[in-house]
Design a protein around this motif. Sequence first.
Motif, short mmCIF file in Angstrom:
data_model
loop_
_atom_site.label_atom_id
_atom_site.label_comp_id
_atom_site.label_asym_id
_atom_site.label_seq_id
_atom_site.Cartn_x
_atom_site.Cartn_y
_atom_site.Cartn_z
N CYS A 133 -9.04 10.02 2.13
CA CYS A 133 -8.64 9.94 3.53
C CYS A 133 -9.53 10.85 4.36
N LYS A 134 -9.99 10.37 5.50
CA LYS A 134 -10.89 11.15 6.34
C LYS A 134 -10.14 12.12 7.26
N LEU B 249 -0.85 5.44 -4.79
CA LEU B 249 0.03 4.30 -4.52
C LEU B 249 1.41 4.73 -4.04
N ASP B 250 1.52 5.99 -3.63
CA ASP B 250 2.81 6.49 -3.18
C ASP B 250 2.75 6.89 -1.70
N ARG B 251 2.89 8.15 -1.41
CA ARG B 251 2.91 8.60 -0.02
C ARG B 251 1.52 8.72 0.57
N ARG B 252 0.49 8.65 -0.27
CA ARG B 252 -0.89 8.63 0.23
C ARG B 252 -1.50 7.25 0.04
N ALA B 253 -0.69 6.22 0.22
CA ALA B 253 -1.21 4.86 0.08
C ALA B 253 -2.24 4.58 1.15
N PHE C 40 -6.75 5.12 6.32
CA PHE C 40 -6.22 6.48 6.23
C PHE C 40 -4.97 6.44 5.36
N CYS C 41 -4.59 7.60 4.87
CA CYS C 41 -3.43 7.65 4.00
C CYS C 41 -2.15 7.54 4.83
#
Length: 254
Positions: A33-34, A42-46, A56-57
Amino acid sequence: MAKDDMAEVDLASSGAEPPGEASSAFPYEEYECKICYNYFDLDRRAPKILECLHTFCEECLNTLHLREERPWRISCPVCRHRTPVPDYRIQNLPNNTKVTEDFPLYIDSDPLPQDALPPYPPPLHPALVALRREEGASSASQATPSTTVSAATTLSQDSVRYDSCQSCKRVALTTGCVCVIFSFLSMLVLLFMGLIFVHSHSIPPSPAGPICLSVASILAMFSVVVTWLICWLKYRPDHETGRSSATSNSRRNA
């Protein structure tokens, strides 16, 4: 050869890296993520992709979304393009499938630890919370008419019962009053006739006098009893209390 040596000297003096080395320095740059510079998962930073094709996440987009005054959109932090947010929730945005298909290869090959996420996910947007409250209030208001109808039906049934009881009460009071008046008048007549027969000087004495006095005393007792019943039926507070309690229960249910 002289030109190549001069190019290498220029690169060395300027501190720049050759193109091949620059591309190999960050082989997994597209998988981070920038905003927070953490790898996607695959969870909260999908990896959530916007309409402008910037990715972005989900955690960072949630933070940006909370700062938006209009919850149905989100502005890209790079190009400021506004992307609609389905149902005001960032998790409903589409994932970048190119990144999700390579998970977790890029994380396993990089030994650097990632930043720890907060223990709880970010809260919902205040506009979404207000919208859900309005929906709950509207559903409650839709359920209120049925409750009101049932309460009104109960109240109407109670009023019908009360009216019928009042009618019976009026009939009973009228009948009792008529009986008391008739008994009282009959008692006076019999008492007067009995006194006449008793004080008459007929030989032998007529038994009609004692009989009339006995019947008059019985009618007097009957009048007293009926009068007491009429007063009890008219001034008793039990029925009014029951009606008021039933009315209060109906209002409480409404």
